[in-house]
Design a protein around this motif. Structure first.
Motif, PDB file in Angstrom:
ATOM      1  N   ARG A   1       0.833  -1.209   0.000  1.00 50.64           N
ATOM      2  CA  ARG A   1       0.000   0.000   0.000  1.00 50.64           C
ATOM      3  C   ARG A   1       0.866   1.258   0.000  1.00 50.64           C
ATOM      4  O   ARG A   1       0.529   2.255  -0.647  1.00 50.64           O
TER       5      ARG A   1
ATOM      6  N   GLU B   1     -10.379  -0.430  14.967  1.00 49.33           N
ATOM      7  CA  GLU B   1     -11.146  -1.073  13.896  1.00 49.33           C
ATOM      8  C   GLU B   1     -11.230  -2.576  14.146  1.00 49.33           C
ATOM      9  O   GLU B   1     -10.318  -3.184  14.724  1.00 49.33           O
TER      10      GLU B   1
ATOM     11  N   ASP C   1     -13.115  -6.346  12.198  1.00 49.52           N
ATOM     12  CA  ASP C   1     -13.900  -6.933  11.115  1.00 49.52           C
ATOM     13  C   ASP C   1     -13.925  -8.442  11.310  1.00 49.52           C
ATOM     14  O   ASP C   1     -13.126  -8.999  12.069  1.00 49.52           O
TER      15      ASP C   1
ATOM     16  N   VAL D   1      -6.337  -6.334   6.319  1.00 51.34           N
ATOM     17  CA  VAL D   1      -7.261  -5.259   5.953  1.00 51.34           C
ATOM     18  C   VAL D   1      -7.582  -4.381   7.154  1.00 51.34           C
ATOM     19  O   VAL D   1      -7.602  -3.142   7.055  1.00 51.34           O
ATOM     20  N   VAL D   2      -7.833  -4.999   8.295  1.00 50.72           N
ATOM     21  CA  VAL D   2      -8.175  -4.238   9.498  1.00 50.72           C
ATOM     22  C   VAL D   2      -7.012  -3.349   9.923  1.00 50.72           C
ATOM     23  O   VAL D   2      -7.200  -2.167  10.256  1.00 50.72           O
TER      24      VAL D   2
ATOM     25  N   ARG E   1      -6.645  -0.357   7.497  1.00 49.08           N
ATOM     26  CA  ARG E   1      -7.635   0.690   7.742  1.00 49.08           C
ATOM     27  C   ARG E   1      -7.236   1.547   8.935  1.00 49.08           C
ATOM     28  O   ARG E   1      -7.302   2.778   8.881  1.00 49.08           O
TER      29      ARG E   1
ATOM     30  N   LYS F   1      -4.338   3.806   8.023  1.00 52.18           N
ATOM     31  CA  LYS F   1      -4.780   4.874   7.123  1.00 52.18           C
ATOM     32  C   LYS F   1      -5.523   5.961   7.890  1.00 52.18           C
ATOM     33  O   LYS F   1      -5.298   7.156   7.676  1.00 52.18           O
ATOM     34  N   TRP F   2      -6.405   5.558   8.782  1.00 50.95           N
ATOM     35  CA  TRP F   2      -7.154   6.547   9.552  1.00 50.95           C
ATOM     36  C   TRP F   2      -6.239   7.339  10.478  1.00 50.95           C
ATOM     37  O   TRP F   2      -6.448   8.534  10.700  1.00 50.95           O
TER      38      TRP F   2
ATOM     39  N   ARG G   1     -14.528   8.652   9.802  1.00 50.44           N
ATOM     40  CA  ARG G   1     -14.183   7.974   8.563  1.00 50.44           C
ATOM     41  C   ARG G   1     -14.405   8.878   7.347  1.00 50.44           C
ATOM     42  O   ARG G   1     -15.248   9.739   7.365  1.00 50.44           O
TER      43      ARG G   1
END
Length: 289
Positions: free
Chosen positions: A108, A239, A241, A264-265, A268, A271-272, A289
């Motif tokens: 990423r 986060e 999921d 993925v979690v 995220r 990124k946040w 978000r």
């Protein structure tokens, strides 16, 4: 014409007129709000706000803006940060011998999906030094033997903290770094270290948790990203999921699905963080978000 952009985050006791005073301040200083989000927590009686704005006054110096807002913040007893939106946060990655989260974050980063700089990767093993080299990122092998003394652990953590300080690191990510951080290091990294773990804790502790889950016939597997604290895997959650699984799936399949969810979690949450969307609310977080 492009203008410098900022992201303002703040929290304070909930009271009448917060949005009015913040937006009025920005208008007075020639700033234009690009987007804004706010939340009032009735339980804690705290108000949280994130404002992304541009400074359209060419004569307004950055320091003048900060000093002026500090006066407003003091009058309203705000906890606040003003970040340059163009500045890429500096992220240090830590990993042991399981590399799916590290690989995902590096991809990423390289592909521009994660706006960060990565000055260092730290590991207590050498498994990923070639991966780090392929991204031209310095790799620091800081070994810690099984059953190492507390003195050896503190010495190793001192070197970690030195890397954080000398590289001006904004965020430390434990991308499956399988060592428990000492209370002292947790305090030093408070609010700027993120960990990822499978969401079976505390039900399936120890080695091979997905095999343990398979033996119990679980129907959901998941992952949690949270801030690091001295309470193991109990820091403020950022986060989570889940993925549904069934009886026909082998333990290796559960493990693969679980690692995808973890990646993925964690991505995220990172990124946040780098977009300044996470505010601490006691033992919880507010995530715009």
């Amino acid at each position: 014409m492009s203008y410098p952009e900022y992201i303002l985050t703040l929290s304070c006791i909930d009271q009448r007129g917060i949005v009015h005073r913040v937006s009025g301040f920005l208008a007075e200083y020639g700033c234009n709000i690009i987007d804004s989000a706010q939340f009032g927590d009735a339980q804690s009686n705290l108000f949280f706000m994130r404002v992304h704005f541009s400074s359209e006054n060419p004569t307004l110096a950055d320091e003048v803006l900060r000093v002026a807002f500090a006066a407003l913040a003091t009058s309203m007893q705000m906890t606040w940060q003003l970040n340059d939106a163009a500045k890429k946060p500096r992220m240090l990655l830590m990993v042991s011998k399981i590399g799916h989260c590290l690989n995902d974050l590096l991809f990423r980063y390289k592909s521009g999906l994660l706006e960060v700089e990565i000055p260092a990767i730290v590991s207590n093993h050498t498994d990923f030094y070639q991966l780090a080299a392929s991204y031209n990122i310095p790799f620091h092998h800081l070994p810690l033997a099984n059953g190492a003394s507390s003195e050896a652990k503190l010495s190793q953590e001192k070197r970690i903290l030195e890397l954080v300080e000398t590289n001006n690191v904004d965020l430390v990510v434990l991308a499956r770094y399988m060592q428990i951080l000492s209370p002292a290091l947790c305090i030093a990294l408070k609010g700027r270290a993120i960990n990822i773990h499978h969401s079976f804790l505390p039900s399936f502790k120890g080695a091979r948790p997905y095999y343990q889950a398979h033996d119990r016939g679980v129907k959901l597997i998941g992952a949690t990203a949270h801030f690091v604290t001295g309470d193991l895997d109990e820091g403020p959650i950022i986060e989570q999921d889940v993925a549904r699984v069934d009886h026909a799936m082998a333990p290796d399949t559960l493990t693969a699905i679980g690692r995808d969810v973890e990646s993925v979690v964690l991505a995220r949450a990172v990124k946040w963080f780098v977009e300044h969307r996470i505010l601490l609310n006691g033992n919880k977080t507010v995530v715009f978000r």
